[in-house]
Design an enzyme around this catalytic site. Structure first.
Site, PDB file in Angstrom:
ATOM      1  N   LEU A 176       2.944   6.172  -2.598  1.00  0.00           N
ATOM      2  CA  LEU A 176       4.077   7.046  -2.901  1.00  0.00           C
ATOM      3  C   LEU A 176       4.325   7.132  -4.412  1.00  0.00           C
ATOM      4  O   LEU A 176       4.714   8.187  -4.918  1.00  0.00           O
ATOM      5  CB  LEU A 176       5.320   6.588  -2.149  1.00  0.00           C
ATOM      6  CG  LEU A 176       5.190   6.712  -0.622  1.00  0.00           C
ATOM      7  CD1 LEU A 176       6.419   6.169   0.072  1.00  0.00           C
ATOM      8  CD2 LEU A 176       4.941   8.144  -0.193  1.00  0.00           C
ATOM      9  N   VAL A 194       0.834  -1.204   0.000  1.00  0.00           N
ATOM     10  CA  VAL A 194       0.000   0.000   0.000  1.00  0.00           C
ATOM     11  C   VAL A 194       0.870   1.256   0.000  1.00  0.00           C
ATOM     12  O   VAL A 194       0.608   2.206  -0.736  1.00  0.00           O
ATOM     13  CB  VAL A 194      -0.995  -0.016   1.189  1.00  0.00           C
ATOM     14  CG1 VAL A 194      -1.782   1.288   1.247  1.00  0.00           C
ATOM     15  CG2 VAL A 194      -1.942  -1.200   1.080  1.00  0.00           C
ATOM     16  N   CYS A 195       1.933   1.249   0.798  1.00  0.00           N
ATOM     17  CA  CYS A 195       2.823   2.426   0.863  1.00  0.00           C
ATOM     18  C   CYS A 195       3.458   2.704  -0.490  1.00  0.00           C
ATOM     19  O   CYS A 195       3.489   3.846  -0.955  1.00  0.00           O
ATOM     20  CB  CYS A 195       3.913   2.225   1.911  1.00  0.00           C
ATOM     21  SG  CYS A 195       3.315   2.107   3.599  1.00  0.00           S
ATOM     22  N   THR A 196       3.964   1.656  -1.135  1.00  0.00           N
ATOM     23  CA  THR A 196       4.589   1.834  -2.442  1.00  0.00           C
ATOM     24  C   THR A 196       3.572   2.391  -3.433  1.00  0.00           C
ATOM     25  O   THR A 196       3.875   3.326  -4.186  1.00  0.00           O
ATOM     26  CB  THR A 196       5.187   0.506  -2.941  1.00  0.00           C
ATOM     27  OG1 THR A 196       6.173   0.065  -1.998  1.00  0.00           O
ATOM     28  CG2 THR A 196       5.826   0.672  -4.310  1.00  0.00           C
TER      29      THR A 196
END
Length: 152
Positions: free
Chosen positions: A50, A45-47
């Protein structure tokens, strides 16, 4: 408890993925700041979040706005992550003292040892004008940031 709209944004001094010191106050009077906390580099999710910001970068890094993304990863981890994903905005390390800035903004999960997904739009005077805080698995809506910036 996360800080709220109308609060003065807590000052911080963090190293970015290139080892440079970044402070919130260096943007005061110059740029609005989109301050984005995320749990960990290299996670799904973070990737995705970002990289979505990377793909819309002119909206978030320009003469009027600066994007700063903060995690509790080390600067070395963030450097490799930024290079791998082509992220050309500052990734700030809240590694040591571990989570100090995340705690100041009220988005540190003590049990998991990382920041939750908190975003704060801070105006040129250092006042929080918009915020959203999501649980670890819940991605944020990029369009909400765009709308909030447009309202400044």
């Amino acid at each position: 408890m996360a800080i709220e709209v109308g609060d003065k944004a807590p000052e911080f001094e963090l190293k970015d993925n290139h080892g440079r010191t970044v402070t919130l106050s260096e943007f005061r009077g110059e740029k609005n700041v989109v301050l984005l906390f995320y749990p960990f580099a290299f996670t799904g999710v973070c990737t995705g979040e970002l990289c979505a910001l990377r793909d819309e970068l002119p909206t978030f890094v320009n003469d009027d706005t600066q994007l700063l993304a903060v995690s509790n990863d080390s600067i070395h981890t963030l450097r490799v992550f930024a290079e791998q994903e082509g992220l050309e905005y500052p990734l700030l390390s809240d590694f040591w003292p571990h989570g100090e800035t995340s705690r100041a903004y009220g988005v540190f999960d003590e049990e998991k040892g990382c920041a939750v997904r908190g975003t704060f739009i801070i105006d040129k005077e250092g006042v929080v004008r918009w915020t959203v805080v999501n649980a670890l698995p819940d991605a944020r809506d990029l369009n909400e940031y765009v709308e909030a910036l447009g309202a400044l």
